[in-house]
Design a protein around this motif. Sequence first.
Motif, PDB file in Angstrom:
ATOM      1  N   PRO A 328       0.916  -1.196   0.069  1.00  0.00           N
ATOM      2  CA  PRO A 328      -0.132  -0.045  -0.078  1.00  0.00           C
ATOM      3  C   PRO A 328       0.795   1.314   0.024  1.00  0.00           C
ATOM      4  O   PRO A 328       0.420   2.239  -0.777  1.00  0.00           O
ATOM      5  N   LEU A 332       0.473   3.943  -3.086  1.00  0.00           N
ATOM      6  CA  LEU A 332      -0.170   5.498  -2.613  1.00  0.00           C
ATOM      7  C   LEU A 332       0.742   6.342  -3.304  1.00  0.00           C
ATOM      8  O   LEU A 332       0.545   7.416  -3.597  1.00  0.00           O
ATOM      9  N   LEU A 386      -7.046   3.347  -7.044  1.00  0.00           N
ATOM     10  CA  LEU A 386      -7.258   3.506  -5.691  1.00  0.00           C
ATOM     11  C   LEU A 386      -8.497   2.732  -5.282  1.00  0.00           C
ATOM     12  O   LEU A 386      -8.402   2.214  -3.936  1.00  0.00           O
ATOM     13  N   THR A 387      -9.313   2.570  -6.022  1.00  0.00           N
ATOM     14  CA  THR A 387     -10.526   1.616  -5.752  1.00  0.00           C
ATOM     15  C   THR A 387      -9.907   0.173  -5.439  1.00  0.00           C
ATOM     16  O   THR A 387     -10.458  -0.483  -4.531  1.00  0.00           O
ATOM     17  N   SER A 390      -7.958  -0.035  -2.182  1.00  0.00           N
ATOM     18  CA  SER A 390      -8.831   0.071  -1.094  1.00  0.00           C
ATOM     19  C   SER A 390      -9.715  -1.096  -0.572  1.00  0.00           C
ATOM     20  O   SER A 390     -10.283  -1.311   0.513  1.00  0.00           O
ATOM     21  N   ARG A 391      -9.528  -2.121  -1.552  1.00  0.00           N
ATOM     22  CA  ARG A 391     -10.210  -3.417  -1.331  1.00  0.00           C
ATOM     23  C   ARG A 391      -9.219  -4.217  -0.571  1.00  0.00           C
ATOM     24  O   ARG A 391      -9.817  -5.174   0.388  1.00  0.00           O
ATOM     25  N   LEU A 394      -6.029  -1.782   4.772  1.00  0.00           N
ATOM     26  CA  LEU A 394      -5.273  -0.716   5.150  1.00  0.00           C
ATOM     27  C   LEU A 394      -5.318  -0.184   6.445  1.00  0.00           C
ATOM     28  O   LEU A 394      -6.463  -0.131   7.142  1.00  0.00           O
ATOM     29  N   GLU A 398      -3.206   5.025   5.754  1.00  0.00           N
ATOM     30  CA  GLU A 398      -3.300   4.696   4.336  1.00  0.00           C
ATOM     31  C   GLU A 398      -4.818   5.162   3.842  1.00  0.00           C
ATOM     32  O   GLU A 398      -4.798   5.559   2.935  1.00  0.00           O
ATOM     33  N   SER A 399      -5.692   4.507   4.687  1.00  0.00           N
ATOM     34  CA  SER A 399      -7.172   4.920   4.494  1.00  0.00           C
ATOM     35  C   SER A 399      -7.272   6.533   4.056  1.00  0.00           C
ATOM     36  O   SER A 399      -7.850   7.036   3.141  1.00  0.00           O
ATOM     37  N   VAL A 402      -5.652   7.534   1.011  1.00  0.00           N
ATOM     38  CA  VAL A 402      -6.584   7.218  -0.223  1.00  0.00           C
ATOM     39  C   VAL A 402      -7.538   8.476  -0.453  1.00  0.00           C
ATOM     40  O   VAL A 402      -7.619   8.618  -1.603  1.00  0.00           O
ATOM     41  N   VAL A 403      -8.152   8.792   0.454  1.00  0.00           N
ATOM     42  CA  VAL A 403      -9.382   9.870   0.444  1.00  0.00           C
ATOM     43  C   VAL A 403      -8.683  10.989   0.013  1.00  0.00           C
ATOM     44  O   VAL A 403      -9.132  11.689  -0.768  1.00  0.00           O
TER      45      VAL A 403
END
Length: 546
Positions: A328, A332, A386-387, A390-391, A394, A398-399, A402-403
């Motif tokens: 991740p 990222l 990124l989708t 995100s599966r 994280l 890290e989450s 992503v946002v």
Amino acid sequence: MHLLIEIAGGVALLLWGVRMVRTGITRAFGSAIRRGIAAATRNRLTSFLTGFTVTGFLQSSTATALIVGSFGGRKMIAVPAGLAIMLGADVGSTVVVQVLAFDVSWISPLFLFVGVTAFLTSDDSRRRAMARVLIGLGLMLLAIKMVMLASVPLREGPTLSVLLAPMVDEPILAILLGAGLAWLAHSSLTVIVLVMTLVSLHVVEVQLAMALVLGANIGSSITPVAMNWRADPSARRIPVGNLMMRTAGVALVFWMVPWIVPYLRDISDDPARLIANFHTGFNLAVALLFLPFVGLVAALVTRMLPDSPAAEDEKAPRHLEESALDSPGVALSSAARETLRIGDTVESMLERTMEVFKSGRSDLIKEIERDDDVVDVLHEAVKLYLTRLSRQELDPQESRRVVEILTFNTNLEHIGDIIDKNLLELAAKKIKDGARFSDAGMTELQAMHGEVVANLKLALSVFMSGDALLARRLMEQKVHIRELEQKFAEAHYARMRDGTPESLGSSSLHLDVLRDLKRINSHITSVAYPILESTGQIAESRLIDA
């Protein structure tokens, strides 16, 4: 039927255990592994040792091949060095096979207990990743035991012997079967462990097992070639070269199998150990044979896969590596770099937009519209990337990232749309109607435009650095631009009252440009919100308490 389901379940569990080990290692040490591979280009020996070490931990030469192939595609590593790394990776992938040739199934419950306990009681991402490795190892050992217990009846029944009988005298057929199984499983380790289990139970003859192992070695090198099939030729050279070397090694060895068996029996009579030694010996032999000639192999694959003469596709993502999705932190960084590229394209669009208003060049409008098409495609690519990331599981940091990337990426795409569908339409209307801005009005528009462009540059720095001071400065610019728009609008109304002809003829255009520049600035400053919120520098509401 029940027997086949039990064996299939054991193989599936083994596959999942192997995957957990690989993803755990890449999540814990993914960045360090990639730095090590990128730095291992001093000579063939260091490249070989790096490939051996990395794959000894990852236990997946396929994962190493994908990383090295992506580096080759970006010209970060030379093809000969990449091939030497892959020779080391092929040998490194045999380490766990040697360990599993021993009866270590007794330690499976301990690995599972420690791994699950550590995973559930820790919030640290690296510790959880290492717990994942322990769980994966425990599942692998448990799966081997399951397959062994389920395979015992096969030793007493004639079914499997009848099915495999044609392959005893047709080693090429056995090699093709082993290659197909390893390609389908994306793992030679799973196939070889299954073969070791069957041969230890005397369900499969030793020579047939060795042919299946040779096939598995080919199959595992097919996977990265298939996964890079549509990539740039430079990204395919190293995986293709590795496949060529392994296939040549199999072609040289398979007819010698009957003469090799007695020598292997002198080392160990245990069938599982014999297969493990054969697998390791084969990969060592291929490495010793080809390591001095990686330059020649590199020249051959470069000739087979020359650089594409076509111009680079601007709409193709340059930094979204498929091989990084298991790590991740690296993924990222890749998404952030691609978003930065979108930002650079939007910045170029915004800078040239004012040139259209000044010069009236309609050809420049077409150029900027084409750049907006690039922004739209890259925005979609980053969003899908990124989708997929995100599966995975994280950690909170890290989450959040992503946002942040998704939000800034979306805001950049909105800026591109405002430029394309609003500002450029206004510019086209100005050209068509022959309208002119007053000298003072043009000076004001250029001043506000310059401020907005400077804010976009600052926003890109804030996005990459996360600096709270820069974020605060950027947020202050939102108020400044709002005041500037109001000031310039009032100045425009004053010129209209004074009867300035240009201001009277271009009033709606002038005010719309000011409004759109303010809208663009609002999207630009949005990157500062999450940073300032995390440091407690944003009030919840601008409303005055009643």
